[in-house]
Design a protein around this motif. Structure first.
Motif, PDB file in Angstrom:
ATOM      1  N   HIS A 264       0.875  -1.319  -0.039  1.00 20.40           N
ATOM      2  CA  HIS A 264       0.032   0.081   0.113  1.00 20.40           C
ATOM      3  C   HIS A 264       0.823   1.233  -0.035  1.00 20.40           C
ATOM      4  O   HIS A 264       1.817   1.285   0.622  1.00 20.40           O
ATOM      5  N   HIS A 265       0.487   2.207  -0.991  1.00 20.56           N
ATOM      6  CA  HIS A 265       1.288   3.486  -0.923  1.00 20.56           C
ATOM      7  C   HIS A 265       0.320   4.504  -1.429  1.00 20.56           C
ATOM      8  O   HIS A 265      -0.762   4.396  -1.838  1.00 20.56           O
ATOM      9  N   ARG A 266       0.638   5.847  -0.654  1.00 17.25           N
ATOM     10  CA  ARG A 266      -0.218   7.115  -1.140  1.00 17.25           C
ATOM     11  C   ARG A 266       0.257   7.329  -2.530  1.00 17.25           C
ATOM     12  O   ARG A 266       1.521   7.178  -2.694  1.00 17.25           O
ATOM     13  N   VAL A 267      -0.563   7.842  -3.410  1.00 17.65           N
ATOM     14  CA  VAL A 267      -0.276   8.136  -4.768  1.00 17.65           C
ATOM     15  C   VAL A 267       0.643   9.546  -4.461  1.00 17.65           C
ATOM     16  O   VAL A 267       1.543   9.491  -5.465  1.00 17.65           O
ATOM     17  N   ILE A 268       0.351  10.194  -3.731  1.00 12.81           N
ATOM     18  CA  ILE A 268       1.266  11.370  -3.506  1.00 12.81           C
ATOM     19  C   ILE A 268       1.826  11.389  -2.075  1.00 12.81           C
ATOM     20  O   ILE A 268       1.271  11.050  -1.155  1.00 12.81           O
ATOM     21  N   ASP A 269       3.213  11.474  -2.099  1.00 12.29           N
ATOM     22  CA  ASP A 269       3.969  10.900  -0.802  1.00 12.29           C
ATOM     23  C   ASP A 269       4.701  12.212  -0.381  1.00 12.29           C
ATOM     24  O   ASP A 269       5.369  12.841  -1.262  1.00 12.29           O
ATOM     25  N   LEU A 270       4.375  12.852   0.781  1.00  8.81           N
ATOM     26  CA  LEU A 270       4.987  13.909   1.545  1.00  8.81           C
ATOM     27  C   LEU A 270       5.994  13.535   2.487  1.00  8.81           C
ATOM     28  O   LEU A 270       5.715  12.362   3.111  1.00  8.81           O
TER      29      LEU A 270
END
Length: 372
Positions: A264-270
Motif C-alpha cells: 500500500h502506498h499513497r499516490v502522492i507522498d510527502l
C-alpha cells in the motif's frame, strides 16, 4: 571574536560569531555531541546518553585558539568543539547537504533539447563533469547522456560509476523489448501510459537508467512528465483532491508464476516536513482499491483528475531516443511511458537498471568534498 554566554536558567550556551550569526545550544545536545564521544575513524557515536543526568550543567565555557572549551559540573569532563563545527551544526538549521537540490518543476512546454545532457566519455572520466551532471539531473529529475558505446554493459558501467545497482524481481538489469510470454507490459510493443515503476515494492526504485541500443521501429516515442509539477498544480487547483491522494493508501501488486509482491502506498507522498517526496502512480500495477465504500467515489474523482493531468499536453513531453543515448530519470518523481511501436518495422531495444536515490545523493556528497 566569537562570544560565549552561559544561560543556566535556560540550560543553553549562547554563541555569537563574528559574522553576526547567533545560536543557542542546549546543554544535553552539547554533551551528546562532545567530539570525544565519537569513534575517531568511523565518526560513529559511542557516547551513551543514558550515562548522564537530564539536568547536567556546565561549570565553565572558555575559548582556546579558536576552540570552545566546556567543563561539565557533574563529572569534570572537558569537551572541546571547533567554533566552525558548532556553526555548521547549530540547532534549527542543521548541516548543509550538497545533495539537497531544490527541484525545478517543468511542464509540457519544456523543449526536450533543453534537458541536462552530457557526454558519456566526460561522465566516465571526469569527476567534476559527473558532479555537475548529477546536480542538474536532480533539479529536473530527467537528463540525457550522449555517446554511449555500442555495448550492452555500457549503461550499467555508467550507473555503477554513481552507485550500487538495485536488484528487483526483474533482475539487476532488464531488457525493454518485445518478447514472447511477457510478464510485464514493458516487454510488449503496446503503448505504455505514463507511470512510475514498481509501485508495488516496499521501496520503489530511485533513478532509472535506460540505455537505447537500437530504436529502428516505427513508433515507440518516449514520453515523460514531471509528477511534482502535476502534484503542485493539483494542490493549487483542487486542494481536496490533493489531500485525498496524499493521505489515502491504496494497494499496488505485481504477480507472476514466481512472485506476488504487494504494498500500500499513497499516490502522492510527502516527506516529514510536508514537502513533495515521491509519487506512486501505476495504473497497470494498481490493485483492487480497498478503502471503505463511502469514500471510494470521492477518491476515484481525485485519482481520475490526476490521471487526466498525466495525459495532458500541458504536462507531457515526447522525445525519441536514438541508439547511443541514455535517459536517466527519478522514478519516484518523473512519470515515463512510450507510444506503441511496430516490431515488424525494425528492432527496438533498451537496457535498463536502477540506482536508488540514497546512492545518487551519496555520490553528490562525496564528489562535492573536492570542491569544498
Amino acid at each position: 571574536m566569537t562570544s560565549l554566554t552561559l544561560r543556566g536558567d535556560d540550560r543553553v550556551l549562547h554563541v555569537a560569531w563574528p559574522d553576526g550569526t547567533q545560536a543557542d545550544f542546549p546543554f544535553l545536545w552539547l554533551r551528546d555531541n562532545c567530539p570525544s564521544g565519537f569513534h575517531p575513524q568511523t565518526q560513529e557515536r559511542q557516547f551513551d546518553l543514558t550515562s548522564i543526568p537530564m539536568d547536567i550543567t556546565i561549570d565553565s565555557a572558555d575559548q582556546d585558539e579558536g576552540d570552545i572549551v566546556l567543563t561539565w559540573a557533574d563529572d569534570g569532563h572537558v569537551s572541546r568543539y571547533r567554533a566552525d563545527w558548532l556553526l555548521a551544526h547549530r540547532p534549527g538549521v542543521g548541516l548543509a547537504d550538497p545533495a539537497k537540490v531544490a527541484p525545478v518543476l517543468w511542464r509540457g512546454d519544456l523543449d526536450p533539447a533543453s534537458l541536462p545532457r552530457a557526454a558519456a566519455r566526460d561522465l566516465m572520466t571526469r569527476d567534476d563533469a559527473l558532479l555537475d551532471f548529477l546536480i542538474e539531473a536532480k533539479k529536473t529529475g530527467l537528463a540525457l547522456v550522449d555517446g554511449m558505446v555500442d555495448d550492452t554493459e555500457a549503461g550499467m558501467a555508467m550507473a555503477r560509476r554513481i552507485g550500487f545497482l538495485r536488484e528487483t524481481n526483474f533482475g539487476t538489469t532488464f531488457e525493454v523489448m518485445s518478447k514472447p510470454n511477457p510478464n510485464n507490459l514493458a516487454y510488449t510493443s503496446h503503448a505504455l501510459p505514463l507511470h512510475t515503476d514498481l509501485a508495488n515494492q516496499e521501496l520503489p526504485p530511485g533513478f532509472q537508467f535506460l540505455h537505447c541500443l537500437a530504436n529502428e521501429a516505427e513508433g515507440g516515442g518516449s514520453t515523460f512528465c514531471d509528477g511534482f509539477a502535476i502534484a503542485s498544480d493539483l494542490k493549487t487547483e483542487d486542494p481536496e483532491a490533493f489531500k485525498l491522494l496524499a493521505e489515502t493508501p491504496v494497494p499496488f501488486r505485481f504477480q507472476d508464476e514466481d512472485y506476488d509482491i504487494r504494498r500500500h502506498h499513497r499516490v502522492i507522498d510527502l516527506d516529514p516536513f510536508g514537502d513533495l517526496q515521491e509519487l506512486h502512480f501505476n495504473a497497470h500495477l494498481a490493485g483492487i482499491f480497498d478503502l471503505p465504500a463511502d469514500r471510494m467515489e470521492t477518491f476515484y474523482g481525485a485519482y481520475r483528475k490526476l490521471m487526466h493531468m498525466t495525459r495532458s499536453p500541458d504536462y507531457v513531453i515526447t522525445t525519441r531516443l536514438k541508439g547511443g543515448e541514455m535517459v536517466i530519470f527519478d522514478n519516484r518523481r518523473v512519470l515515463h511511458g512510450r507510444a506503441a511501436f511496430d516490431p515488424n518495422t525494425g528492432f527496438r531495444h533498451l537496457r535498463g537498471c536502477y540506482v536508488d536515490r540514497g546512492e545518487f545523493d551519496s555520490r553528490i556528497r562525496v564528489l562535492s568534498r573536492a570542491n569544498a
